[in-house]
Design an enzyme around this catalytic site. Structure first.
Site, PDB file in Angstrom:
ATOM      1  N   LYS A   1       0.835  -1.213   0.000  1.00 56.86           N
ATOM      2  CA  LYS A   1       0.000   0.000   0.000  1.00 56.86           C
ATOM      3  C   LYS A   1       0.860   1.249   0.000  1.00 56.86           C
ATOM      4  O   LYS A   1       0.512   2.238  -0.650  1.00 56.86           O
ATOM      5  CB  LYS A   1      -0.921   0.010   1.224  1.00 56.86           C
ATOM      6  CG  LYS A   1      -2.141  -0.876   1.074  1.00 56.86           C
ATOM      7  CD  LYS A   1      -3.129  -0.577   2.188  1.00 56.86           C
ATOM      8  CE  LYS A   1      -4.318  -1.503   2.173  1.00 56.86           C
ATOM      9  NZ  LYS A   1      -5.199  -1.301   3.337  1.00 56.86           N
TER      10      LYS A   1
ATOM     11  N   LYS B   1      -4.947 -10.671  -6.328  1.00 61.99           N
ATOM     12  CA  LYS B   1      -6.111 -10.826  -5.456  1.00 61.99           C
ATOM     13  C   LYS B   1      -7.221  -9.852  -5.854  1.00 61.99           C
ATOM     14  O   LYS B   1      -6.923  -8.702  -6.191  1.00 61.99           O
ATOM     15  CB  LYS B   1      -5.634 -10.516  -4.026  1.00 61.99           C
ATOM     16  CG  LYS B   1      -6.649 -10.626  -2.934  1.00 61.99           C
ATOM     17  CD  LYS B   1      -6.101 -10.029  -1.642  1.00 61.99           C
ATOM     18  CE  LYS B   1      -6.054  -8.508  -1.696  1.00 61.99           C
ATOM     19  NZ  LYS B   1      -5.855  -7.840  -0.408  1.00 61.99           N
TER      20      LYS B   1
ATOM     21  N   LYS C   1     -10.866  -4.281  -3.488  1.00 63.09           N
ATOM     22  CA  LYS C   1     -11.856  -3.202  -3.555  1.00 63.09           C
ATOM     23  C   LYS C   1     -11.287  -1.990  -4.264  1.00 63.09           C
ATOM     24  O   LYS C   1     -12.011  -1.218  -4.864  1.00 63.09           O
ATOM     25  CB  LYS C   1     -12.247  -2.756  -2.136  1.00 63.09           C
ATOM     26  CG  LYS C   1     -13.106  -3.713  -1.383  1.00 63.09           C
ATOM     27  CD  LYS C   1     -13.712  -3.000  -0.163  1.00 63.09           C
ATOM     28  CE  LYS C   1     -13.632  -3.827   1.080  1.00 63.09           C
ATOM     29  NZ  LYS C   1     -12.613  -3.387   2.031  1.00 63.09           N
TER      30      LYS C   1
HETATM   31  P1  TYM Z   1     -10.796  -5.697   4.009  1.00 61.71           P
HETATM   32  O1  TYM Z   1     -11.791  -4.612   4.180  1.00 61.71           O
HETATM   33  O2  TYM Z   1      -9.697  -5.504   3.025  1.00 61.71           O
HETATM   34  O3  TYM Z   1     -11.502  -7.048   3.622  1.00 61.71           O
HETATM   35  C1  TYM Z   1     -12.587  -7.566   4.376  1.00 61.71           C
HETATM   36  C2  TYM Z   1     -12.514  -9.071   4.440  1.00 61.71           C
HETATM   37  O4  TYM Z   1     -12.536  -9.631   3.134  1.00 61.71           O
HETATM   38  C3  TYM Z   1     -11.432 -10.517   2.955  1.00 61.71           C
HETATM   39  N1  TYM Z   1     -10.977 -10.412   1.559  1.00 61.71           N
HETATM   40  C4  TYM Z   1     -10.913 -11.454   0.710  1.00 61.71           C
HETATM   41  N2  TYM Z   1     -11.185 -12.747   0.862  1.00 61.71           N
HETATM   42  C5  TYM Z   1     -11.019 -13.553  -0.214  1.00 61.71           C
HETATM   43  N3  TYM Z   1     -10.601 -13.102  -1.417  1.00 61.71           N
HETATM   44  C6  TYM Z   1     -10.303 -11.804  -1.614  1.00 61.71           C
HETATM   45  N4  TYM Z   1      -9.894 -11.371  -2.809  1.00 61.71           N
HETATM   46  C7  TYM Z   1     -10.451 -10.905  -0.517  1.00 61.71           C
HETATM   47  N5  TYM Z   1     -10.260  -9.585  -0.364  1.00 61.71           N
HETATM   48  C8  TYM Z   1     -10.579  -9.294   0.908  1.00 61.71           C
HETATM   49  C9  TYM Z   1     -10.375 -10.014   3.917  1.00 61.71           C
HETATM   50  O5  TYM Z   1      -9.445 -11.026   4.243  1.00 61.71           O
HETATM   51  C10 TYM Z   1     -11.223  -9.594   5.095  1.00 61.71           C
HETATM   52  O6  TYM Z   1     -11.527 -10.706   5.914  1.00 61.71           O
HETATM   53  N6  TYM Z   1      -7.692  -5.217   7.865  1.00 61.71           N
HETATM   54  C11 TYM Z   1      -8.991  -5.720   7.486  1.00 61.71           C
HETATM   55  C12 TYM Z   1     -10.136  -5.139   8.286  1.00 61.71           C
HETATM   56  C13 TYM Z   1     -10.026  -5.285   9.768  1.00 61.71           C
HETATM   57  C14 TYM Z   1     -10.192  -6.485  10.515  1.00 61.71           C
HETATM   58  C15 TYM Z   1     -10.067  -6.111  11.884  1.00 61.71           C
HETATM   59  C16 TYM Z   1     -10.417  -7.819  10.155  1.00 61.71           C
HETATM   60  C17 TYM Z   1      -9.818  -4.274  10.655  1.00 61.71           C
HETATM   61  N7  TYM Z   1      -9.842  -4.764  11.944  1.00 61.71           N
HETATM   62  C18 TYM Z   1     -10.156  -7.042  12.905  1.00 61.71           C
HETATM   63  C19 TYM Z   1     -10.500  -8.763  11.192  1.00 61.71           C
HETATM   64  C20 TYM Z   1     -10.385  -8.369  12.549  1.00 61.71           C
HETATM   65  C21 TYM Z   1      -9.233  -5.355   6.026  1.00 61.71           C
HETATM   66  O7  TYM Z   1      -8.681  -4.435   5.501  1.00 61.71           O
HETATM   67  O8  TYM Z   1     -10.188  -6.086   5.424  1.00 61.71           O
END
Ligand code: TYM
Length: 329
Positions: free
Chosen positions: A112, A193, A196
């Site tokens: 990032k 991957k 978003k």
């Molecule tokens: P974020 O917002 O990027 O993504 C949310 C969730 O979606 C999963 N994910 C995917 N799974 C499969 N294939 C993909 N291409 C894919 N892209 C995203 C992510 O693994 C996630 O589970 N840092 C985290 C948010 C967060 C969080 C937390 C998660 C903040 N605090 C505490 C768990 C516990 C994030 O940016 O997710």
């Protein structure tokens, strides 16, 4: 007491089927087995610039999507991170026990920050805030996609370091990945991957994409030079299409092989597209119903904060006590 589940999603960009298959669909399945807390992590989203009006709208959209996907607000808590101040407070307390070297190793930070002209300190601290989200509620289980594994390892390292410096305080959180769909790849580029933030149509299917657009994205997906599905020699694009189908259909490997072996790519894509359209349709319908009810979402968000704030505050109090910083006598 049931053990706790916690997970979160950033309210940035459009929620896509990778987020659904990697995280949300798994939350929906396991929510009743635990005390469940699902966060909309707006403080994480602002680690890179967000247009304020768009961010405000995205937070509400995400809350509505949690509900539309099947999170039951009578049982699970939906929490907007910034409405519970203890998230920020614990993040600072944990920052003070986290070596910079640990954060420098985070691959998401490297990726990032390489894409930013100016890198805010928040982006560097991001995984500490994530550890705080989890440790604040003494969550034992964290259902996420594969890309969050390194962050969760760090959360455990931070918990362990705190426990060894100040005495047993935090529960060790375990990572829970879905059996299929832990890493959904981009349809345009199956070596990256699904994300978003990735620009360009053809990359992702968003949960709110209309059926025509879903079909178009999937029919255009990158495959390989084989004419038909061969489970021995298929490339990552075909693998990804099959993964998406399998995760939505909840089929076994044997069922997948029996159905798809030898199928031409055009037919494979049609079947994947129809599967995705049919699974997203009810989610989209519920979403429209939810956003049409004024005040409903705000009520859910308020209730979420009210329910979890006492848990969060008591953890912060304990941490302060352990660290020796001022608490009233
Ligand atoms: P974020 O917002 O990027 O993504 C949310 C969730 O979606 C999963 N994910 C995917 N799974 C499969 N294939 C993909 N291409 C894919 N892209 C995203 C992510 O693994 C996630 O589970 N840092 C985290 C948010 C967060 C969080 C937390 C998660 C903040 N605090 C505490 C768990 C516990 C994030 O940016 O997710």
């Amino acid at each position: 007491m049931k053990s706790r589940v916690l997970s979160g999603v950033q309210p940035s960009g459009n929620l896509h089927i990778g987020n659904y298959l990697g995280a949300l669909s798994n939350w929906v399945k396991i929510q009743y087995d635990y005390e469940s807390i699902f966060c909309i992590v707006d403080l994480h989203a602002i680690t890179v610039y967000q247009n304020p009006d768009e961010l405000r709208a995205k937070i509400r959209e995400l809350a509505a999507l949690f509900l539309a996907c099947g999170i039951d607000p009578k049982h699970s808590k939906i929490v907007v991170q910034s409405t519970v101040q203890a998230h920020s407070e614990l993040a600072w307390l944990l920052t003070c026990v986290t070596p910079m070297g640990w954060l420098e190793r985070m691959t998401q930070f490297k990726a990032k920050s390489a894409a930013q002209e100016s890198v805010g300190d928040g982006l560097f601290q991001y995984p500490v805030l994530m550890a705080a989200d989890i440790l604040l509620y003494q969550a034992g289980i964290v259902p996420v996609g594969e890309d969050q594994m390194q962050h969760l390892e760090l959360a455990r390292d931070i918990a362990q370091r705190f426990n060894s410096l100040y005495g047993d305080t935090f529960v060790m959180p375990a990572t829970k990945l879905p059996a299929v769909g832990a890493r959904v790849m981009g349809f345009d580029d199956p070596t990256a991957k699904m994300s978003k933030s990735a620009a360009g149509s053809g990359h992702a299917v968003a949960l709110l994409d209309p059926p025509d657009r879903i079909r178009k994205t999937i029919m255009r997906a990158t495959t390989d030079s084989n004419p038909a599905v061969d489970f021995e020699t298929m490339g990552p694009g075909v693998q990804n299409l099959l993964t998406v189908y399998q995760a939505f259909a909840e089929w076994s490997n044997d069922q997948m092989q029996a159905h798809f072996a030898g199928m031409r790519y055009g037919d494979l894509k049609k079947q994947v597209a129809e599967m995705v359209v049919s699974k997203l349709e009810p989610i989209q319908q519920r979403y429209q119903e939810i956003v049409a009810e004024p005040g409903y979402l705000d009520g859910i968000i308020r209730q979420g904060a009210e329910a979890v704030t006492p848990i969060a505050n008591s953890t912060v109090e304990l941490v302060k006590l352990r660290m020796g910083i001022y608490t009233a006598a």
